[in-house]
Motif scaffolding. Sequence first.
Motif, short mmCIF file in Angstrom:
data_model
loop_
_atom_site.label_atom_id
_atom_site.label_comp_id
_atom_site.label_asym_id
_atom_site.label_seq_id
_atom_site.Cartn_x
_atom_site.Cartn_y
_atom_site.Cartn_z
N UNK A 161 0.67 4.47 -2.57
CA UNK A 161 0.49 5.78 -2.20
C UNK A 161 1.62 6.65 -2.46
N UNK A 162 2.90 6.48 -2.46
CA UNK A 162 4.00 7.22 -2.58
C UNK A 162 3.97 7.47 -3.99
N UNK B 280 -3.69 10.80 4.64
CA UNK B 280 -2.36 11.03 4.28
C UNK B 280 -2.20 11.68 2.92
N UNK B 281 -3.20 11.48 2.03
CA UNK B 281 -3.12 11.78 0.75
C UNK B 281 -3.99 13.01 0.27
N UNK C 189 0.84 -1.14 -0.05
CA UNK C 189 -0.22 0.03 0.09
C UNK C 189 0.97 1.30 0.03
N UNK C 190 1.84 1.11 0.80
CA UNK C 190 2.48 2.44 1.11
C UNK C 190 3.36 2.77 -0.16
N UNK C 191 3.79 1.65 -1.05
CA UNK C 191 4.36 2.06 -2.17
C UNK C 191 3.55 2.61 -3.39
N UNK D 233 -5.36 6.66 5.45
CA UNK D 233 -5.04 6.92 4.35
C UNK D 233 -5.48 8.11 3.46
#
Lengths: 347, 296, 334
Positions: free
Chosen positions: A190-191, A216-217, A186-188, A213
């Motif tokens: 989102x980045x 964060x975005x 997931x983190x990848x 999430x």
Amino acid sequence: MAEPILQVRNLVKHFPGNRPGETIHAVNGVSFDLIPGQTLGLVGESGSGKSTIGRCVVRLLRPTSGKIQFGAHDITTIGEGQMRPLRKEIQIVFQDPYSALNPRMRAGNLIGELVKLHSDLGPQARRERVAALAARVHLNADLLTRFPNELSGGQLQRVCIARALATNPKVIVLDEPTSSLDLSVRAGILELLGELQRETGVAMLFISHDLETVQLVSHRILVLYLGFVIEDGPANAVFAKPSHPYSQALLSADLPPDPDVVLDRQILQGEVPGPVNLPPGCAFAPRCPLARDECTGARPPLVGVGENHHAACVRIADGTNDIRAAQIAAAGDIHKKFQDQFVRRTT
Amino acid sequence: MTDVSLTGTALSGFSWRGRIFGIARRSPTFAIGFAIVAAFALIAIFADIIAPFGPIETFSREVLIPPGAKFIFGADGNGMDVFSRVLHGARYAFGIAVPSAALMLVIGVPLGLIAGYKGGVLDEIVLRIMDVLRSFPSIVLALAVVAATGQSLVNVVLVIGFLDAPIFARLVRSEVLALRSSGFIESAVAAGNPTWRILFVHLMPNAIRGSTAMIAVRMAWAVRISATLAFIGVGIQAPTPEWGAMIRQGAEFIISGEWWVALFPGAALVGVVLGFNLLGDGLQDLLDPRRKATGK
Amino acid sequence: MSLLEVNNLHTHFVSHDLNNRLRVAKGLNGVSFEVDKGEIVGIVGETGAGKSLTAMSIMGLLQLPARIVEGSVRFDANELVGLGVEELNKIRGTQLTMIVQSPLSSLDPLSRVGKQLVRAQQEHRSISADDAWRAGADMLATVGIPDAERRMRAWPHELSGGMAQRVLIALALINGPRMLIADEPTTGLDVTVQAQILDLLRTLVADRDMAAMIITHDLGVVAHYCTRMCVMFAGSIVESGPVRQVFNDARHPYTQALISSTPKRIAQKGYGQIGGPPPNLYDLPLGCHYRDRCSRAADICHSTPPVTGVGDKHEAMCHFADESGANPAAAHHG
């Protein structure tokens, strides 16, 4: 602030129900703007209409009423033939990458399809473009000859994102793009989305039930309940000071992955009611711990609670919209009553 | 419920022998069916080489000879070698089964795709036409049409192809209905695919999987119905070495004791039909292993 | 001795592919852990790590081609591996029960809720239908279903997701089990309902002096509802220990990566290392299975790492487990 690229006004979407005469009120008058280079987060539980809104924006669904304006085009009710050339400008990434890709096509062709449909590039130029897109989403080039069932969830979602990017769109709708992925993957994703937005200035509509999430975005957030916007505002403001009782309960129900955080939760009773028969007045009133008589009257309008921050609750007017404060006050009342009695008896 | 990753399966070290045993282990039914059909296909291809005589080569002085050294399956009422005729009959079996199956698909699959994807009035119309076609006893319909249009191989193929097309239209339509709302079709629309591409590039390869097993089963039916038509006397006519026509010829000799004229083409017919049916069942198992694992 | 002791459990998928080659997927590779009464143990890990497979192996619910090839599962000092269905049924469903992820599909759609509760009791002991009905209604009330008597007559399809999950919990508890295994009990439920269900589970476990095992991919659930946790990767438990200790002093790089990839930590520390695809269970590398994704992999990682104790009941399966990562997010940032 930049001019909005896509404007949604009073969007309404009804579906016919399972029984004749029934209507499912999925979306009930939602308005928002998508601004280039910014992400709007749509938050809500099941039945909040968030996915329906996303599908209306990319015109996989035809709105019942309202207006969707994309640049100079009113795309609210145009036919598929008129919409098709615009599809290269408005793309969508779905929740489940396992089902969103044709299982009989190789990854490279899945990405190349978009290039093929919306450009006049020859086969060689197309292959180069696909390779560049794959590199852009950090997808190893030797994976391009694989079929979807030979790729992992994270790799598949990268293929989906590469598809969405292939035509340099102005708007991307992300419908729970990370919900079906493992945490470390997931983190990848989102980045990557963040990177792409900074590079291309694409406007994003990020739909998710995962509050952390979204926080964060997103630049701005829309909180939905039963197809109504009950709160909107800058992400930080909404998370710092949720004004609608439902936002407060929703945010407080979140479980931060940190055992040292002390939970202060307002657990709601019951579940989100079905969208067939909407409750009168405020849709949240039947579950609201702060509901009073007038809440079942007229639908409360969105009122300002801060800079660019609005919420739809009648209690905002007199400042009694905070569940925790109300509970403390109520506890204080009981305490006071008890004390009064105690004092009276002893004197 | 199996929580296991199957990604990255390498296909190194492929060997035909391994593949054959692998498939036979997964579905013995398929292996047997395939072996039978393949054997008959080889016979059809090399009939000229294997057969000791021509299919309509007549030995006018050797009528109704029982099986023996010269005529392995005996000779029929016209003095033709039953063995050579049975071998050549395989050509007619495949010559009917393969083109009629192709015709069924060419008509049925696009109809099913369009009806399933577009829905609405179009779907209704297609469905009702199919219903009408299916509600006739197919053998009677085939009989009537062939009788009216003339008794040729081409007509038999056309009739069988048209009669069975609705089966594939229905199969494909129901697959399309299930696929229509699936994620990849939605994303194909959102990508800007024109309708024809959605139908033939995205839906078709995924919707005909369920039909593959049915193709073998309908090929068995095509062989049977063509034999039936010939047996009744409206299909392909003697002295063409078609099994149904041969059984018809031989039927009159059974009472008088010359059993071999009808028995051998009959056995060949049973063999091919059985082969196609086993192949169909086996394909079903191979394509959907769960069906077998759960005992259906 | 603990209530449930799983020791060196190996579960493999053994099959032949279309090329007739023997293929073995090593689903579980020596899983050992214990659950004692009063505890809620969380099992976390990504898809394919073997979380559900562990539960299925314990419950004896494996279907071919999966089978336990080595190891033991002792429940209340009884060995479960190798037991026949009849003996197993005396334990599962009564003393050891399980609730699975999708509540609606785990209820019999053709029987009313009450009938299913009565049947669940009568399968395991002789009890009159009336008594079983009353016990069932009481249990529905216990799991927080209002108007229990009326709900007893409801059909499964009339229940909402949260209600169905409550009914499933009632079914799991009706025979007074000593241990409950919950496989993703709140996945697919709304956050506001998730809180209700998890609170209920915790209360029930405490009130009834039970043990519980929660399988989840949600670190938030583990952080706030479990006492101990086991982190799984490629069929092994790579780290286990008390929840607070693991979160604050994770020793296995995978655990550290997992914790640092939660949105909260990303917001604080930025994006850390990126996860890769799960290892191919048909072709696991020798040595540490996390090696290929690990940022601190060294030559020594080609040998199987030992399970190293790093604190009170806190163990990690890593050659570098002794080196405290201090702050897991900081350790691998950049």
